[in-house]
Write a protein that holds these residues in place. Sequence first.
Motif, PDB file in Angstrom:
ATOM      1  N   GLY A 126      -1.076 -17.938  -3.059  1.00  0.00           N
ATOM      2  CA  GLY A 126      -2.368 -17.453  -2.589  1.00  0.00           C
ATOM      3  C   GLY A 126      -2.223 -16.346  -1.560  1.00  0.00           C
ATOM      4  O   GLY A 126      -2.977 -15.367  -1.558  1.00  0.00           O
ATOM      5  N   PHE A 127      -1.256 -16.499  -0.674  1.00  0.00           N
ATOM      6  CA  PHE A 127      -0.978 -15.480   0.340  1.00  0.00           C
ATOM      7  C   PHE A 127      -0.590 -14.160  -0.317  1.00  0.00           C
ATOM      8  O   PHE A 127      -1.098 -13.087   0.049  1.00  0.00           O
ATOM      9  CB  PHE A 127       0.144 -15.984   1.246  1.00  0.00           C
ATOM     10  CG  PHE A 127       0.669 -14.989   2.244  1.00  0.00           C
ATOM     11  CD1 PHE A 127      -0.023 -14.732   3.413  1.00  0.00           C
ATOM     12  CD2 PHE A 127       1.869 -14.334   2.016  1.00  0.00           C
ATOM     13  CE1 PHE A 127       0.468 -13.815   4.335  1.00  0.00           C
ATOM     14  CE2 PHE A 127       2.371 -13.431   2.927  1.00  0.00           C
ATOM     15  CZ  PHE A 127       1.671 -13.167   4.101  1.00  0.00           C
ATOM     16  N   ALA A 128       0.292 -14.233  -1.303  1.00  0.00           N
ATOM     17  CA  ALA A 128       0.736 -13.025  -1.996  1.00  0.00           C
ATOM     18  C   ALA A 128      -0.416 -12.356  -2.729  1.00  0.00           C
ATOM     19  O   ALA A 128      -0.584 -11.124  -2.680  1.00  0.00           O
ATOM     20  CB  ALA A 128       1.865 -13.361  -2.968  1.00  0.00           C
ATOM     21  N   ALA A 129      -1.232 -13.145  -3.410  1.00  0.00           N
ATOM     22  CA  ALA A 129      -2.351 -12.590  -4.169  1.00  0.00           C
ATOM     23  C   ALA A 129      -3.388 -11.954  -3.250  1.00  0.00           C
ATOM     24  O   ALA A 129      -3.969 -10.913  -3.571  1.00  0.00           O
ATOM     25  CB  ALA A 129      -2.991 -13.682  -5.024  1.00  0.00           C
ATOM     26  N   ARG A 130      -3.607 -12.569  -2.100  1.00  0.00           N
ATOM     27  CA  ARG A 130      -4.649 -12.090  -1.187  1.00  0.00           C
ATOM     28  C   ARG A 130      -4.239 -10.804  -0.470  1.00  0.00           C
ATOM     29  O   ARG A 130      -5.087  -9.955  -0.192  1.00  0.00           O
ATOM     30  CB  ARG A 130      -4.965 -13.174  -0.154  1.00  0.00           C
ATOM     31  CG  ARG A 130      -6.069 -12.804   0.836  1.00  0.00           C
ATOM     32  CD  ARG A 130      -6.329 -13.915   1.830  1.00  0.00           C
ATOM     33  NE  ARG A 130      -6.714 -15.161   1.169  1.00  0.00           N
ATOM     34  CZ  ARG A 130      -7.009 -16.285   1.828  1.00  0.00           C
ATOM     35  NH1 ARG A 130      -6.912 -16.330   3.145  1.00  0.00           N
ATOM     36  NH2 ARG A 130      -7.355 -17.364   1.158  1.00  0.00           N
ATOM     37  N   HIS A 131      -2.958 -10.658  -0.179  1.00  0.00           N
ATOM     38  CA  HIS A 131      -2.560  -9.571   0.713  1.00  0.00           C
ATOM     39  C   HIS A 131      -1.772  -8.440   0.042  1.00  0.00           C
ATOM     40  O   HIS A 131      -1.472  -7.450   0.700  1.00  0.00           O
ATOM     41  CB  HIS A 131      -1.779 -10.132   1.899  1.00  0.00           C
ATOM     42  CG  HIS A 131      -2.621 -11.021   2.765  1.00  0.00           C
ATOM     43  ND1 HIS A 131      -3.606 -10.535   3.589  1.00  0.00           N
ATOM     44  CD2 HIS A 131      -2.655 -12.377   2.891  1.00  0.00           C
ATOM     45  CE1 HIS A 131      -4.196 -11.541   4.208  1.00  0.00           C
ATOM     46  NE2 HIS A 131      -3.643 -12.665   3.801  1.00  0.00           N
ATOM     47  N   ALA A 132      -1.447  -8.570  -1.232  1.00  0.00           N
ATOM     48  CA  ALA A 132      -0.819  -7.440  -1.938  1.00  0.00           C
ATOM     49  C   ALA A 132      -1.878  -6.382  -2.208  1.00  0.00           C
ATOM     50  O   ALA A 132      -2.961  -6.693  -2.683  1.00  0.00           O
ATOM     51  CB  ALA A 132      -0.198  -7.909  -3.239  1.00  0.00           C
ATOM     52  N   ARG A 133      -1.563  -5.141  -1.890  1.00  0.00           N
ATOM     53  CA  ARG A 133      -2.535  -4.061  -2.064  1.00  0.00           C
ATOM     54  C   ARG A 133      -2.339  -3.285  -3.362  1.00  0.00           C
ATOM     55  O   ARG A 133      -3.099  -2.367  -3.666  1.00  0.00           O
ATOM     56  CB  ARG A 133      -2.459  -3.098  -0.871  1.00  0.00           C
ATOM     57  CG  ARG A 133      -3.050  -3.690   0.400  1.00  0.00           C
ATOM     58  CD  ARG A 133      -4.550  -3.881   0.243  1.00  0.00           C
ATOM     59  NE  ARG A 133      -5.180  -4.496   1.386  1.00  0.00           N
ATOM     60  CZ  ARG A 133      -5.512  -5.780   1.478  1.00  0.00           C
ATOM     61  NH1 ARG A 133      -5.245  -6.594   0.454  1.00  0.00           N
ATOM     62  NH2 ARG A 133      -6.104  -6.257   2.543  1.00  0.00           N
ATOM     63  N   ALA A 134      -1.310  -3.624  -4.122  1.00  0.00           N
ATOM     64  CA  ALA A 134      -1.079  -2.979  -5.412  1.00  0.00           C
ATOM     65  C   ALA A 134      -0.566  -4.039  -6.383  1.00  0.00           C
ATOM     66  O   ALA A 134       0.392  -4.746  -6.076  1.00  0.00           O
ATOM     67  CB  ALA A 134      -0.082  -1.842  -5.281  1.00  0.00           C
ATOM     68  N   PRO A 135      -1.204  -4.205  -7.541  1.00  0.00           N
ATOM     69  CA  PRO A 135      -0.788  -5.228  -8.498  1.00  0.00           C
ATOM     70  C   PRO A 135       0.656  -5.052  -8.943  1.00  0.00           C
ATOM     71  O   PRO A 135       1.129  -3.938  -9.150  1.00  0.00           O
ATOM     72  CB  PRO A 135      -1.755  -5.022  -9.670  1.00  0.00           C
ATOM     73  CG  PRO A 135      -2.919  -4.290  -9.092  1.00  0.00           C
ATOM     74  CD  PRO A 135      -2.355  -3.420  -8.008  1.00  0.00           C
ATOM     75  N   GLY A 136       1.339  -6.159  -9.068  1.00  0.00           N
ATOM     76  CA  GLY A 136       2.688  -6.136  -9.610  1.00  0.00           C
ATOM     77  C   GLY A 136       3.761  -5.681  -8.659  1.00  0.00           C
ATOM     78  O   GLY A 136       4.903  -5.481  -9.068  1.00  0.00           O
ATOM     79  N   THR A 137       3.426  -5.527  -7.382  1.00  0.00           N
ATOM     80  CA  THR A 137       4.418  -5.022  -6.427  1.00  0.00           C
ATOM     81  C   THR A 137       5.075  -6.124  -5.615  1.00  0.00           C
ATOM     82  O   THR A 137       5.962  -5.847  -4.813  1.00  0.00           O
ATOM     83  CB  THR A 137       3.782  -4.021  -5.454  1.00  0.00           C
ATOM     84  OG1 THR A 137       2.667  -4.645  -4.802  1.00  0.00           O
ATOM     85  CG2 THR A 137       3.304  -2.776  -6.182  1.00  0.00           C
ATOM     86  N   VAL A 138       4.662  -7.372  -5.807  1.00  0.00           N
ATOM     87  CA  VAL A 138       5.227  -8.480  -5.039  1.00  0.00           C
ATOM     88  C   VAL A 138       5.879  -9.478  -5.988  1.00  0.00           C
ATOM     89  O   VAL A 138       5.258  -9.930  -6.954  1.00  0.00           O
ATOM     90  CB  VAL A 138       4.150  -9.200  -4.207  1.00  0.00           C
ATOM     91  CG1 VAL A 138       4.767 -10.364  -3.437  1.00  0.00           C
ATOM     92  CG2 VAL A 138       3.481  -8.239  -3.246  1.00  0.00           C
ATOM     93  N   ALA A 155       0.831  -1.209   0.000  1.00  0.00           N
ATOM     94  CA  ALA A 155       0.000   0.000   0.000  1.00  0.00           C
ATOM     95  C   ALA A 155       0.859   1.249   0.000  1.00  0.00           C
ATOM     96  O   ALA A 155       0.465   2.297  -0.544  1.00  0.00           O
ATOM     97  CB  ALA A 155      -0.932   0.002   1.210  1.00  0.00           C
ATOM     98  N   ALA A 156       2.043   1.160   0.594  1.00  0.00           N
ATOM     99  CA  ALA A 156       2.960   2.296   0.644  1.00  0.00           C
ATOM    100  C   ALA A 156       3.776   2.446  -0.637  1.00  0.00           C
ATOM    101  O   ALA A 156       4.610   3.352  -0.737  1.00  0.00           O
ATOM    102  CB  ALA A 156       3.901   2.155   1.841  1.00  0.00           C
ATOM    103  N   GLY A 157       3.566   1.550  -1.588  1.00  0.00           N
ATOM    104  CA  GLY A 157       4.252   1.655  -2.866  1.00  0.00           C
ATOM    105  C   GLY A 157       5.577   0.934  -2.933  1.00  0.00           C
ATOM    106  O   GLY A 157       6.342   1.137  -3.878  1.00  0.00           O
ATOM    107  N   CYS A 158       5.860   0.078  -1.946  1.00  0.00           N
ATOM    108  CA  CYS A 158       7.115  -0.668  -1.955  1.00  0.00           C
ATOM    109  C   CYS A 158       7.041  -1.839  -2.932  1.00  0.00           C
ATOM    110  O   CYS A 158       5.977  -2.434  -3.125  1.00  0.00           O
ATOM    111  CB  CYS A 158       7.430  -1.207  -0.563  1.00  0.00           C
ATOM    112  SG  CYS A 158       7.716   0.064   0.679  1.00  0.00           S
ATOM    113  N   ALA A 159       8.178  -2.153  -3.529  1.00  0.00           N
ATOM    114  CA  ALA A 159       8.319  -3.382  -4.308  1.00  0.00           C
ATOM    115  C   ALA A 159       8.850  -4.442  -3.350  1.00  0.00           C
ATOM    116  O   ALA A 159       9.960  -4.313  -2.828  1.00  0.00           O
ATOM    117  CB  ALA A 159       9.284  -3.168  -5.459  1.00  0.00           C
ATOM    118  N   VAL A 160       8.065  -5.464  -3.108  1.00  0.00           N
ATOM    119  CA  VAL A 160       8.378  -6.435  -2.068  1.00  0.00           C
ATOM    120  C   VAL A 160       8.888  -7.732  -2.674  1.00  0.00           C
ATOM    121  O   VAL A 160       8.252  -8.314  -3.562  1.00  0.00           O
ATOM    122  CB  VAL A 160       7.130  -6.735  -1.200  1.00  0.00           C
ATOM    123  CG1 VAL A 160       7.453  -7.773  -0.136  1.00  0.00           C
ATOM    124  CG2 VAL A 160       6.625  -5.456  -0.542  1.00  0.00           C
TER     125      VAL A 160
END
Length: 205
Positions: free
Chosen positions: A64-76, A26-31
Amino acid sequence: MNRIFLGVTGASGAAYAARALEALTAAGCAVGLCVSDAGAHVISHELMGGGREAPADPAGVVAGFAARHARAPGTVTVLGLRDMAAPFASGSSLAPGALICPCSGATLGHIAAGAAQNLIHRCADVMLKERRTLVLMTRETPMSLIHIENMATVTRAGAVVMPAAPGFYNLPSSVGDLVDFMVGKALDHLGVENRLIGRWGMEPT
C-alpha cells in the motif's frame, strides 16, 4: 534509468521515506524498495492511521505504501527483506546509490559492524565495499556514544550520515517543507535532480 535502493527501517520518520519515494520516482528513478518489519510497523502507525500494535499484514502495508507514494507507474520494485538474490545484494548490479530513510540505531549498528542480517544491511555493505553512494538518514535523539561511534565508523567507511535535522533558513511554513528539506539534501548526495529545497543565494526557479 537511475536505479536507487530505498531501505526503510523502524525509526520514527516514515514521512521522510514517503517523500523520498515520491521524489525518486518523480525524477525517473527505478527504485528497489525494501522495508523492515519494524519499518512497516512505523509506516502503519505514522502514515496509515494504524494503532501502536504491529500490523497483521506487514507485506500489505508495504504494498500500500508503494502504491500510494510512487509517482510513476512501474518504477518501484518491492523487495523482500530476506531476498539475498535481489540485484542490490551484489556489487555486480552496478546500482549507483542507496538511501536508508529513516535509519534506525539498530540498522546503523549492523552496518557499522559489517554484520548483514537482511537485504537492507547487505545493500549498505555493497555500497561501501564498491565505493558507491550510501546515505543514512538517522533518526534518533538524543544519541548515545554508541550511536556516535557507529556514525564515525560508517563515515570513515564512506557513508554519508545525514541525521533528520531540517534547517529553518528557507523559512518553512509546514511540516512538509521540513520533510522536503531533508529529502532534497539526500537526493542531492545521490545525484538525483530535485527542486525540493531552495538553493542558498540563488533565485527560486
